[in-house]
Design an enzyme around this catalytic site. Structure first.
Site, PDB file in Angstrom:
ATOM      1  NE  ARG A   1     -10.594 -25.549  -1.437  1.00  0.00           N
ATOM      2  CZ  ARG A   1     -10.570 -26.308  -0.347  1.00  0.00           C
ATOM      3  NH1 ARG A   1     -11.254 -27.425  -0.309  1.00  0.00           N
ATOM      4  NH2 ARG A   1      -9.884 -25.942   0.707  1.00  0.00           N
ATOM      5  CG  ASP A   2     -13.155 -25.855   2.622  1.00  0.00           C
ATOM      6  OD1 ASP A   2     -13.840 -26.863   2.464  1.00  0.00           O
ATOM      7  OD2 ASP A   2     -12.304 -25.748   3.523  1.00  0.00           O
TER       8      ASP A   2
ATOM      9  CG  HIS B   1      -8.145 -24.791   6.002  1.00  0.00           C
ATOM     10  ND1 HIS B   1      -8.563 -24.130   4.869  1.00  0.00           N
ATOM     11  CD2 HIS B   1      -9.068 -25.749   6.238  1.00  0.00           C
ATOM     12  CE1 HIS B   1      -9.691 -24.673   4.434  1.00  0.00           C
ATOM     13  NE2 HIS B   1     -10.023 -25.659   5.254  1.00  0.00           N
TER      14      HIS B   1
ATOM     15  CG  HIS C   1     -13.468 -26.726   8.659  1.00  0.00           C
ATOM     16  ND1 HIS C   1     -14.501 -26.914   7.782  1.00  0.00           N
ATOM     17  CD2 HIS C   1     -12.349 -26.653   7.908  1.00  0.00           C
ATOM     18  CE1 HIS C   1     -14.023 -26.967   6.538  1.00  0.00           C
ATOM     19  NE2 HIS C   1     -12.714 -26.823   6.583  1.00  0.00           N
TER      20      HIS C   1
ATOM     21  CB  CYS D   1     -20.356 -29.744   9.573  1.00  0.00           C
ATOM     22  SG  CYS D   1     -19.740 -31.389   9.981  1.00  0.00           S
TER      23      CYS D   1
ATOM     24  CG  ASN E   1     -13.921 -23.136   5.505  1.00  0.00           C
ATOM     25  OD1 ASN E   1     -14.608 -23.370   4.530  1.00  0.00           O
ATOM     26  ND2 ASN E   1     -12.759 -23.697   5.717  1.00  0.00           N
TER      27      ASN E   1
HETATM   28 ZN    ZN Z   1     -11.526 -27.040   4.843  1.00  0.00          ZN
END
Ligand code: ZN
Length: 316
Positions: free
Chosen positions: A15-16, A212, A214, A245, A254
């Site tokens: 997902r991310d 969560h 990063h 990023c 992540n």
């Molecule tokens: Zn995220």
């Protein structure tokens, strides 16, 4: 009988990771990857997001991914839903756990989900009412993870009091668990410790969600250690730190699942995950996304000689 674990590593790469890159991974390749991730011992995987395919074409196959991933024994299949419509679609596909991303930053909230933070909390309330209207065997778990909880690329500093106030409101709205997301990679360990401590005293231990994180500014694993010190037991991460990023070349997205599992196991915390199997899953990922840049120290240099898992199993 699945092995007992101390820490739940929740894989969010499908997902991310995938929503942060422009290319769309073919559905078949995503499924191969999800199966490879599950066979490494990961117990929870966020397989996609029920958002408009117009906004995120990479996530258009989420229903199919939920249906197929549900067939994997012992796996909790998680889907991100920004709103009630998404939740209805997710439940129709058979999702048993939903994650919602209300954002503390007003600008990020409007940008990301087209709602003010107050509206996003209301949306969580609607989704929880929908959950309660379902027969018990179909009722999904509703998790809310507060985005930009540690700072925002658009607004800069985000008020810590406001983040904690949102957490209280989400608990009242009916969320089963509430976590904090460092969406932008702004968090530092002192802040992580302070905020998770405050979160627990606001919502109570039974509603405590995960972290969560990063690794945008290289603080990812330090932040994990800080969260461990205040008894956080669930961490999101992505295989190979997929996603990167766009504002920080060379920075992973992540935190990297392989490095996270290594650190936890080396610290004596059982994850139930096999690191060699994770490393093998990178090949499966790259088959679906040729030449994608992925990250990770353990995959680069290997496990230390004589490494022993927290369960006592050694690697030769
Ligand atoms: Zn995220």
């Amino acid at each position: 009988m699945p092995q007992e674990i101390d820490i739940l590593v929740s894989e969010v790469g499908p997902r991310d990771g995938l929503q942060s890159i422009k290319r769309t991974m073919p559905t078949e390749a995503k499924l191969h990857w999800i199966k490879a991730l599950a066979s490494s011992g990961l117990r929870e995987i966020e397989v996609g997001s029920f958002v408009s395919p117009r906004l995120l074409p990479q996530m258009a196959d989420c229903g199919m991914l939920v249906r197929e991933s549900n067939k994997i024994e012992g796996l909790t299949v998680l889907a991100l839903v920004p709103n009630l419509k998404g939740a209805e679609n997710a439940v129709a596909a058979g999702a048993r756990k939903l994650t919602m991303p209300p954002s503390a930053s007003r600008a990020h909230s409007l940008n990301n989900i087209g709602m003010t933070p107050e509206e996003a909390i209301e949306e969580v309330r609607h989704v929880c009412a929908f959950r309660d209207s379902l027969p018990s065997e179909k009722r999904p778990d509703v998790e809310a993870s507060i985005s930009t909880a540690f700072g925002c690329t658009l607004e800069g500093k985000v008020s810590e009091d406001w983040v904690i106030e949102i957490a209280g409101l989400l608990a009242k709205a009916g969320a089963d668990s509430i976590g904090l997301s460092d969406t932008t990679g702004y968090a530092n360990p002192a802040q992580i410790k302070r905020m998770f401590r405050r979160l627990r005293s606001e919502i109570g231990v039974e509603k405590m969600g995960g972290a969560h994180l990063h690794n945008t500014r290289g603080q990812g694993l330090a932040n994990v250690v800080a969260a461990l010190e205040v008894d956080v037991t669930t961490f999101d991460s992505s295989l190979g730190g997929l996603g990167g990023c766009p504002y920080a070349p060379g920075a992973s997205g992540n935190i990297v699942t392989e490095d996270l599992v290594f650190m936890l196991e080396a610290m004596g915390l059982r994850t139930g995950v096999d690191i060699d199997a994770l490393i093998a899953a990178r090949e499966v990922l790259l088959r679906g996304l040729p030449n994608e840049v992925i990250y990770g120290n353990i995959p680069d240099v290997g496990l230390p000689k004589g490494f022993t898992y927290a369960s006592g199993r050694s690697v030769t």
